[in-house]
Design a protein around this motif. Structure first.
Motif, PDB file in Angstrom:
ATOM      1  N   TRP A  80     -37.480 -38.755  70.942  1.00 53.33           N
ATOM      2  CA  TRP A  80     -37.428 -39.900  71.800  1.00 53.33           C
ATOM      3  C   TRP A  80     -38.298 -39.818  73.059  1.00 53.33           C
ATOM      4  N   ILE A  81     -38.614 -40.975  73.625  1.00 49.62           N
ATOM      5  CA  ILE A  81     -39.333 -41.014  74.921  1.00 49.62           C
ATOM      6  C   ILE A  81     -38.783 -41.376  76.137  1.00 49.62           C
ATOM      7  N   ASP A  82     -38.642 -40.283  77.118  1.00 50.14           N
ATOM      8  CA  ASP A  82     -38.089 -40.465  78.163  1.00 50.14           C
ATOM      9  C   ASP A  82     -39.140 -40.561  79.338  1.00 50.14           C
ATOM     10  N   ASP A  83     -39.085 -41.843  80.020  1.00 46.10           N
ATOM     11  CA  ASP A  83     -39.904 -42.181  81.123  1.00 46.10           C
ATOM     12  C   ASP A  83     -41.395 -41.816  80.893  1.00 46.10           C
ATOM     13  N   GLY A  84     -41.882 -42.364  79.519  1.00 45.07           N
ATOM     14  CA  GLY A  84     -43.084 -42.040  79.302  1.00 45.07           C
ATOM     15  C   GLY A  84     -43.393 -40.718  78.625  1.00 45.07           C
ATOM     16  N   ASN A  85     -42.569 -39.787  78.594  1.00 49.07           N
ATOM     17  CA  ASN A  85     -42.855 -38.318  77.868  1.00 49.07           C
ATOM     18  C   ASN A  85     -42.149 -38.317  76.783  1.00 49.07           C
ATOM     19  N   LEU A  86     -42.904 -37.716  75.634  1.00 53.29           N
ATOM     20  CA  LEU A  86     -42.167 -37.693  74.279  1.00 53.29           C
ATOM     21  C   LEU A  86     -41.658 -36.476  74.089  1.00 53.29           C
ATOM     22  N   VAL A  87     -40.258 -36.440  73.877  1.00 55.50           N
ATOM     23  CA  VAL A  87     -39.554 -35.136  73.629  1.00 55.50           C
ATOM     24  C   VAL A  87     -39.414 -34.927  72.186  1.00 55.50           C
ATOM     25  N   LEU A  88     -39.618 -33.910  71.712  1.00 56.31           N
ATOM     26  CA  LEU A  88     -39.495 -33.472  70.026  1.00 56.31           C
ATOM     27  C   LEU A  88     -38.450 -32.364  70.056  1.00 56.31           C
ATOM     28  N   HIS A  89     -37.459 -32.768  68.986  1.00 57.33           N
ATOM     29  CA  HIS A  89     -36.570 -31.533  68.801  1.00 57.33           C
ATOM     30  C   HIS A  89     -37.036 -30.863  67.278  1.00 57.33           C
ATOM     31  N   VAL A 104     -47.349 -36.947  67.115  1.00 56.43           N
ATOM     32  CA  VAL A 104     -48.215 -38.041  67.863  1.00 56.43           C
ATOM     33  C   VAL A 104     -49.067 -38.706  67.079  1.00 56.43           C
ATOM     34  N   ASN A 105     -49.794 -38.053  66.187  1.00 54.63           N
ATOM     35  CA  ASN A 105     -50.657 -38.750  65.250  1.00 54.63           C
ATOM     36  C   ASN A 105     -49.858 -40.056  64.499  1.00 54.63           C
ATOM     37  N   TYR A 106     -48.645 -39.529  64.052  1.00 54.98           N
ATOM     38  CA  TYR A 106     -47.804 -40.437  63.402  1.00 54.98           C
ATOM     39  C   TYR A 106     -47.460 -41.562  64.077  1.00 54.98           C
ATOM     40  N   LEU A 107     -46.886 -41.586  65.439  1.00 53.77           N
ATOM     41  CA  LEU A 107     -46.601 -42.534  66.190  1.00 53.77           C
ATOM     42  C   LEU A 107     -47.847 -43.259  66.791  1.00 53.77           C
ATOM     43  N   ASN A 108     -48.983 -42.918  66.876  1.00 56.64           N
ATOM     44  CA  ASN A 108     -50.063 -43.816  67.168  1.00 56.64           C
ATOM     45  C   ASN A 108     -50.601 -44.603  65.910  1.00 56.64           C
ATOM     46  N   GLU A 109     -50.372 -44.019  64.862  1.00 59.16           N
ATOM     47  CA  GLU A 109     -50.726 -44.663  63.699  1.00 59.16           C
ATOM     48  C   GLU A 109     -49.687 -45.866  63.495  1.00 59.16           C
ATOM     49  N   ILE A 110     -48.585 -45.776  63.647  1.00 55.61           N
ATOM     50  CA  ILE A 110     -47.420 -47.004  63.236  1.00 55.61           C
ATOM     51  C   ILE A 110     -47.505 -47.908  64.480  1.00 55.61           C
ATOM     52  N   LYS A 111     -47.696 -47.488  65.565  1.00 56.78           N
ATOM     53  CA  LYS A 111     -47.805 -48.222  66.839  1.00 56.78           C
ATOM     54  C   LYS A 111     -46.237 -49.105  67.093  1.00 56.78           C
ATOM     55  N   GLU A 112     -45.151 -48.311  66.809  1.00 58.65           N
ATOM     56  CA  GLU A 112     -44.115 -49.203  67.077  1.00 58.65           C
ATOM     57  C   GLU A 112     -43.189 -48.667  68.289  1.00 58.65           C
ATOM     58  N   TYR A 113     -43.683 -47.742  68.796  1.00 57.07           N
ATOM     59  CA  TYR A 113     -42.821 -47.229  70.275  1.00 57.07           C
ATOM     60  C   TYR A 113     -43.801 -47.318  71.349  1.00 57.07           C
ATOM     61  N   MET A 114     -43.050 -47.417  72.612  1.00 57.28           N
ATOM     62  CA  MET A 114     -43.799 -47.530  73.865  1.00 57.28           C
ATOM     63  C   MET A 114     -44.839 -46.380  73.930  1.00 57.28           C
ATOM     64  N   GLU A 115     -45.728 -46.700  74.867  1.00 53.76           N
ATOM     65  CA  GLU A 115     -46.990 -45.816  75.179  1.00 53.76           C
ATOM     66  C   GLU A 115     -46.116 -44.505  75.899  1.00 53.76           C
ATOM     67  N   PHE A 116     -46.877 -43.306  75.585  1.00 53.79           N
ATOM     68  CA  PHE A 116     -46.347 -42.132  76.095  1.00 53.79           C
ATOM     69  C   PHE A 116     -47.569 -41.056  76.692  1.00 53.79           C
ATOM     70  N   ASP A 117     -47.296 -40.291  77.123  1.00 59.66           N
ATOM     71  CA  ASP A 117     -48.391 -39.183  77.726  1.00 59.66           C
ATOM     72  C   ASP A 117     -48.458 -38.124  76.759  1.00 59.66           C
ATOM     73  N   ALA A 118     -49.199 -38.077  75.847  1.00 62.22           N
ATOM     74  CA  ALA A 118     -49.094 -36.873  74.901  1.00 62.22           C
ATOM     75  C   ALA A 118     -49.501 -35.642  75.314  1.00 62.22           C
ATOM     76  N   SER A 119     -50.068 -35.541  76.603  1.00 63.04           N
ATOM     77  CA  SER A 119     -50.194 -34.184  77.340  1.00 63.04           C
ATOM     78  C   SER A 119     -49.089 -33.427  77.961  1.00 63.04           C
ATOM     79  N   ARG A 120     -47.811 -34.397  78.057  1.00 61.55           N
ATOM     80  CA  ARG A 120     -46.741 -33.941  78.746  1.00 61.55           C
ATOM     81  C   ARG A 120     -45.479 -33.721  77.558  1.00 61.55           C
ATOM     82  N   ALA A 121     -45.792 -33.983  76.434  1.00 60.21           N
ATOM     83  CA  ALA A 121     -45.014 -33.979  75.457  1.00 60.21           C
ATOM     84  C   ALA A 121     -44.381 -32.452  75.278  1.00 60.21           C
ATOM     85  N   VAL A 122     -43.134 -32.511  74.909  1.00 59.32           N
ATOM     86  CA  VAL A 122     -42.103 -31.352  75.111  1.00 59.32           C
ATOM     87  C   VAL A 122     -41.419 -30.979  73.606  1.00 59.32           C
TER      88      VAL A 122
END
Length: 222
Positions: A80-89, A104-122
């Motif tokens: 899910w995307i929390d305040d612009g941050n991608l959280v992965l389980h 990240v590559n998949y989400l950038n490819e489908i372009k269906e979700y809000m923008e997020f900062d990949a550098s801060r992904a957890v």
């Protein structure tokens, strides 16, 4: 082969319903005419009964990204995307960096979700994969909605559990019995007290929290 598969599905449903009647008796399964119609509709969309013209299991449209990521990453348990941050389980974080890049590559490819900062992904490690939770939710669909007092069934990637809403505590034991019959880990369940939604609220199936997989509600008119 198609006939044999249909027979197996029918037998499986009869077996589950026989166990439900044995465990709870007919009294707990007394339904109003509206509830009977709703239940008959629910029976057409269980995990075993959802098929398309090719005989494949149908997919909730908003879950397709989660399913496709599960096929690419067996350890995938949701995001899910929390305040612009991608959280992965993930069920294992041994290859977290590689899996995160794939997501990240998949989400950038489908372009269906809000923008997020990949550098801060957890990436967090959890117990159950998305596919496990999805299968358990679909297995529970018809049995739990046959019970009085059950008002919600949802898959929560954030909690890494199946959420089941009941009107009060006296219905929890019956839900536990269903979970045990289906041999689903009780630890994968989160049972909560929720008010039965009113039809005037215009709550529709799978229209709530689309990023987290959607909820199924049974209204007072269902």
């Amino acid at each position: 082969m198609h006939v044999i598969n249909n027979f197996r599905k029918t037998f499986a449903h009869l077996f589950i319903w026989s166990l439900i009647f044995f465990l709870f008796g007919c009294e707990d399964l007394q339904l109003t005419p509206d509830e009977e119609r709703a239940l008959s509709e629910d029976l057409q969309v269980t995990a075993e009964n959802i098929v398309d013209h090719e005989g494949s299991r149908l997919i909730r449209p908003f879950e397709r990204p989660f399913i496709e990521l599960s096929e690419r990453i067996p350890e995938f348990a949701g995001f899910w995307i929390d305040d612009g941050n991608l959280v992965l389980h993930l069920t294992s974080t041994e290859e977290a960096q590689q899996h995160m890049q794939s997501v990240v590559n998949y989400l950038n490819e489908i372009k269906e979700y809000m923008e997020f900062d990949a550098s801060r992904a957890v990436a967090n490690e959890v117990e159950y994969s998305f596919e496990e939770l999805r299968n358990w939710r679909d297995m529970l669909f018809s049995p739990v909605f046959s019970l009085d007092g059950v008002v919600m069934l949802a898959l929560s990637e954030k909690m890494n559990q199946i959420r089941i809403g009941v009107e009060n505590e006296r219905y929890i034991e019956n839900v536990h019995k269903i979970v045990e019959v289906l041999e689903i880990p009780l630890e994968a369940m989160h049972i909560e007290i929720r008010q039965r939604p009113n039809l005037s609220q215009n709550i529709q199936e799978d229209s709530i929290r689309p990023i987290l997989g959607g909820d199924r509600y049974k209204s007072s008119g269902s």
